[in-house]
Design a protein around this motif. Structure first.
Motif, PDB file in Angstrom:
ATOM      1  N   VAL A  63     -11.917  -2.548   0.536  1.00 23.45           N
ATOM      2  CA  VAL A  63     -10.502  -2.748   0.210  1.00 23.45           C
ATOM      3  C   VAL A  63     -10.326  -2.793  -1.304  1.00 23.45           C
ATOM      4  CG1 VAL A  63      -8.575  -4.388   0.342  1.00 23.45           C
ATOM      5  CG2 VAL A  63      -9.920  -3.874   2.386  1.00 23.45           C
ATOM      6  N   ARG A  64     -11.179  -3.560  -1.980  1.00 24.76           N
ATOM      7  CA  ARG A  64     -11.108  -3.627  -3.452  1.00 24.76           C
ATOM      8  C   ARG A  64     -11.284  -2.243  -4.070  1.00 24.76           C
ATOM      9  NH1 ARG A  64     -11.938  -8.755  -5.952  1.00 24.76           N
ATOM     10  NH2 ARG A  64     -12.504 -10.355  -4.456  1.00 24.76           N
ATOM     11  N   ASP A  65     -12.261  -1.487  -3.584  1.00 23.89           N
ATOM     12  CA  ASP A  65     -12.512  -0.136  -4.104  1.00 23.89           C
ATOM     13  C   ASP A  65     -11.323   0.779  -3.867  1.00 23.89           C
ATOM     14  OD1 ASP A  65     -15.015  -0.954  -4.917  1.00 23.89           O
ATOM     15  OD2 ASP A  65     -16.090   0.073  -3.287  1.00 23.89           O
ATOM     16  N   SER A  66     -10.722   0.679  -2.703  1.00 25.15           N
ATOM     17  CA  SER A  66      -9.573   1.514  -2.385  1.00 25.15           C
ATOM     18  C   SER A  66      -8.396   1.219  -3.316  1.00 25.15           C
ATOM     19  CB  SER A  66      -9.156   1.299  -0.928  1.00 25.15           C
ATOM     20  OG  SER A  66      -8.038   2.073  -0.613  1.00 25.15           O
ATOM     21  N   ILE A  67      -8.143  -0.048  -3.548  1.00 23.73           N
ATOM     22  CA  ILE A  67      -7.046  -0.432  -4.443  1.00 23.73           C
ATOM     23  C   ILE A  67      -7.350   0.017  -5.868  1.00 23.73           C
ATOM     24  CG2 ILE A  67      -5.876  -2.421  -5.488  1.00 23.73           C
ATOM     25  CD1 ILE A  67      -6.095  -3.775  -2.692  1.00 23.73           C
ATOM     26  N   ALA A  68      -8.598  -0.199  -6.315  1.00 22.06           N
ATOM     27  CA  ALA A  68      -8.991   0.193  -7.678  1.00 22.06           C
ATOM     28  C   ALA A  68      -8.954   1.704  -7.863  1.00 22.06           C
ATOM     29  CB  ALA A  68     -10.382  -0.343  -7.999  1.00 22.06           C
ATOM     30  N   SER A  69      -9.299   2.456  -6.816  1.00 26.76           N
ATOM     31  CA  SER A  69      -9.300   3.919  -6.941  1.00 26.76           C
ATOM     32  C   SER A  69      -7.895   4.463  -7.138  1.00 26.76           C
ATOM     33  CB  SER A  69      -9.954   4.574  -5.725  1.00 26.76           C
ATOM     34  OG  SER A  69      -9.124   4.470  -4.595  1.00 26.76           O
ATOM     35  N   GLY A  70      -6.899   3.687  -6.735  1.00 27.64           N
ATOM     36  CA  GLY A  70      -5.506   4.067  -6.966  1.00 27.64           C
ATOM     37  C   GLY A  70      -5.015   3.652  -8.340  1.00 27.64           C
ATOM     38  N   LEU A 123      -6.372  -5.712  -8.422  1.00 28.33           N
ATOM     39  CA  LEU A 123      -6.192  -6.467  -7.187  1.00 28.33           C
ATOM     40  C   LEU A 123      -5.210  -7.600  -7.461  1.00 28.33           C
ATOM     41  CD1 LEU A 123      -6.969  -6.912  -4.228  1.00 28.33           C
ATOM     42  CD2 LEU A 123      -8.817  -8.389  -5.034  1.00 28.33           C
ATOM     43  N   THR A 124      -4.018  -7.454  -6.941  1.00 33.60           N
ATOM     44  CA  THR A 124      -2.971  -8.468  -7.065  1.00 33.60           C
ATOM     45  C   THR A 124      -2.396  -8.713  -5.682  1.00 33.60           C
ATOM     46  OG1 THR A 124      -1.214  -6.840  -7.394  1.00 33.60           O
ATOM     47  CG2 THR A 124      -2.352  -7.646  -9.390  1.00 33.60           C
ATOM     48  N   SER A 125      -1.564  -9.715  -5.584  1.00 34.14           N
ATOM     49  CA  SER A 125      -0.897  -9.977  -4.323  1.00 34.14           C
ATOM     50  C   SER A 125      -0.086  -8.757  -3.891  1.00 34.14           C
ATOM     51  CB  SER A 125       0.014 -11.199  -4.455  1.00 34.14           C
ATOM     52  OG  SER A 125       0.708 -11.428  -3.252  1.00 34.14           O
ATOM     53  N   ARG A 126       0.570  -8.143  -4.835  1.00 40.30           N
ATOM     54  CA  ARG A 126       1.399  -6.970  -4.528  1.00 40.30           C
ATOM     55  C   ARG A 126       0.548  -5.787  -4.056  1.00 40.30           C
ATOM     56  NH1 ARG A 126       6.560  -5.051  -7.750  1.00 40.30           N
ATOM     57  NH2 ARG A 126       7.052  -7.106  -6.987  1.00 40.30           N
ATOM     58  N   SER A 127      -0.550  -5.505  -4.756  1.00 40.03           N
ATOM     59  CA  SER A 127      -1.377  -4.355  -4.368  1.00 40.03           C
ATOM     60  C   SER A 127      -2.072  -4.607  -3.029  1.00 40.03           C
ATOM     61  CB  SER A 127      -2.394  -4.006  -5.458  1.00 40.03           C
ATOM     62  OG  SER A 127      -3.339  -5.041  -5.649  1.00 40.03           O
ATOM     63  N   LEU A 128      -2.473  -5.856  -2.779  1.00 35.05           N
ATOM     64  CA  LEU A 128      -3.116  -6.170  -1.506  1.00 35.05           C
ATOM     65  C   LEU A 128      -2.094  -6.107  -0.363  1.00 35.05           C
ATOM     66  CD1 LEU A 128      -5.816  -6.872  -0.217  1.00 35.05           C
ATOM     67  CD2 LEU A 128      -5.295  -9.289  -0.609  1.00 35.05           C
ATOM     68  N   THR A 129      -0.876  -6.559  -0.621  1.00 35.02           N
ATOM     69  CA  THR A 129       0.184  -6.456   0.384  1.00 35.02           C
ATOM     70  C   THR A 129       0.501  -5.003   0.684  1.00 35.02           C
ATOM     71  OG1 THR A 129       1.136  -8.584  -0.251  1.00 35.02           O
ATOM     72  CG2 THR A 129       2.582  -7.061   0.927  1.00 35.02           C
ATOM     73  N   SER A 130       0.552  -4.186  -0.330  1.00 38.74           N
ATOM     74  CA  SER A 130       0.808  -2.756  -0.144  1.00 38.74           C
ATOM     75  C   SER A 130      -0.305  -2.123   0.688  1.00 38.74           C
ATOM     76  CB  SER A 130       0.924  -2.061  -1.502  1.00 38.74           C
ATOM     77  OG  SER A 130       1.121  -0.693  -1.347  1.00 38.74           O
ATOM     78  N   TYR A 131      -1.551  -2.469   0.383  1.00 40.15           N
ATOM     79  CA  TYR A 131      -2.678  -1.968   1.164  1.00 40.15           C
ATOM     80  C   TYR A 131      -2.546  -2.422   2.617  1.00 40.15           C
ATOM     81  CZ  TYR A 131      -7.341  -1.003   2.823  1.00 40.15           C
ATOM     82  OH  TYR A 131      -8.397  -0.526   3.559  1.00 40.15           O
ATOM     83  N   LEU A 132      -2.236  -3.694   2.811  1.00 41.64           N
ATOM     84  CA  LEU A 132      -2.080  -4.246   4.160  1.00 41.64           C
ATOM     85  C   LEU A 132      -1.024  -3.480   4.942  1.00 41.64           C
ATOM     86  CD1 LEU A 132      -2.396  -6.408   6.401  1.00 41.64           C
ATOM     87  CD2 LEU A 132      -0.775  -7.808   5.108  1.00 41.64           C
ATOM     88  N   GLY A 146       0.120  -0.423   4.493  1.00 39.61           N
ATOM     89  CA  GLY A 146      -0.355   0.919   4.792  1.00 39.61           C
ATOM     90  C   GLY A 146      -1.400   0.920   5.894  1.00 39.61           C
ATOM     91  N   PHE A 147      -2.297  -0.050   5.853  1.00 45.78           N
ATOM     92  CA  PHE A 147      -3.334  -0.146   6.870  1.00 45.78           C
ATOM     93  C   PHE A 147      -2.728  -0.407   8.244  1.00 45.78           C
ATOM     94  CE2 PHE A 147      -6.470  -2.557   9.339  1.00 45.78           C
ATOM     95  CZ  PHE A 147      -7.480  -1.613   9.397  1.00 45.78           C
ATOM     96  N   VAL A 148      -1.815  -1.373   8.315  1.00 46.67           N
ATOM     97  CA  VAL A 148      -1.185  -1.709   9.592  1.00 46.67           C
ATOM     98  C   VAL A 148      -0.359  -0.526  10.108  1.00 46.67           C
ATOM     99  CG1 VAL A 148       0.523  -3.218  10.708  1.00 46.67           C
ATOM    100  CG2 VAL A 148      -1.233  -4.197   9.227  1.00 46.67           C
ATOM    101  N   GLY A 183      -0.979   2.613   9.603  1.00 39.53           N
ATOM    102  CA  GLY A 183      -1.953   3.568  10.128  1.00 39.53           C
ATOM    103  C   GLY A 183      -2.481   3.139  11.489  1.00 39.53           C
ATOM    104  N   CYS A 184      -2.730   1.853  11.645  1.00 35.86           N
ATOM    105  CA  CYS A 184      -3.191   1.330  12.945  1.00 35.86           C
ATOM    106  C   CYS A 184      -2.145   1.572  14.021  1.00 35.86           C
ATOM    107  CB  CYS A 184      -3.494  -0.161  12.842  1.00 35.86           C
ATOM    108  SG  CYS A 184      -4.973  -0.575  11.892  1.00 35.86           S
ATOM    109  N   ARG A 185      -0.896   1.316  13.685  1.00 40.63           N
ATOM    110  CA  ARG A 185       0.183   1.517  14.664  1.00 40.63           C
ATOM    111  C   ARG A 185       0.332   2.985  15.033  1.00 40.63           C
ATOM    112  NH1 ARG A 185       4.263  -2.508  11.627  1.00 40.63           N
ATOM    113  NH2 ARG A 185       3.587  -4.429  12.608  1.00 40.63           N
ATOM    114  N   GLU A 186       0.209   3.855  14.042  1.00 41.13           N
ATOM    115  CA  GLU A 186       0.324   5.290  14.319  1.00 41.13           C
ATOM    116  C   GLU A 186      -0.760   5.764  15.279  1.00 41.13           C
ATOM    117  OE1 GLU A 186       0.346   7.393  10.598  1.00 41.13           O
ATOM    118  OE2 GLU A 186       2.254   6.494   9.992  1.00 41.13           O
ATOM    119  N   ARG A 187      -1.939   5.153  15.185  1.00 44.33           N
ATOM    120  CA  ARG A 187      -3.046   5.516  16.079  1.00 44.33           C
ATOM    121  C   ARG A 187      -2.952   4.801  17.425  1.00 44.33           C
ATOM    122  NH1 ARG A 187      -5.688   4.052  11.599  1.00 44.33           N
ATOM    123  NH2 ARG A 187      -6.790   2.368  12.647  1.00 44.33           N
ATOM    124  N   GLY A 188      -1.952   3.907  17.574  1.00 39.58           N
ATOM    125  CA  GLY A 188      -1.790   3.188  18.830  1.00 39.58           C
ATOM    126  C   GLY A 188      -2.727   2.010  18.995  1.00 39.58           C
TER     127      GLY A 188
END
Length: 103
Positions: A43-50, A54-63, A65-67, A69-74
């Motif tokens: 997660v840290r690497d993914s945020i840093a690669s963008g 790592l802040t509350s905002r960037s972690l929330t944004s990652y969260l 996007g992740f959720v 993606g999970c919903r799209e996959r069912g």
């Protein structure tokens, strides 16, 4: 109160919900600790690669996007086992707590 702390934000809500059944504050099995560490690093690497720190905002944004993606996959977690998505969500919650973004 720490600057940027939001008691009602998505990180706080998710952390409260996962703390009910997840190993966020207590000791865990060694295999799960290793899994959480690996997911947190990813997660840290993914945020840093963008290009973001790592802040509350960037972690929330990652969260979010992740959720999404999970919903799209069912995906939905109904088993007592720790599937990949659940471990990733626990790692996000643990990161949020370790960084002081949630209590």
């Amino acid at each position: 109160m720490r600057s940027g702390f939001d008691a009602q934000g998505p990180l706080a809500r998710l952390s409260r919900e996962f703390d009910v059944f997840g190993p966020l504050s207590g000791s865990t099995e060694p295999w799960l600790t290793a899994e959480l560490d690996q997911h947190a690093a990813a997660v840290r690497d993914s945020i840093a690669s963008g290009g973001a720190p790592l802040t509350s905002r960037s972690l929330t944004s990652y969260l979010r996007g992740f959720v999404d993606g999970c919903r799209e996959r069912g995906w939905h977690s109904t088993s007592a086992e720790y599937d990949w998505e659940t471990v990733r969500l626990l790692a996000i919650c643990r990161l949020a707590k370790e960084c002081g973004f949630v209590r």
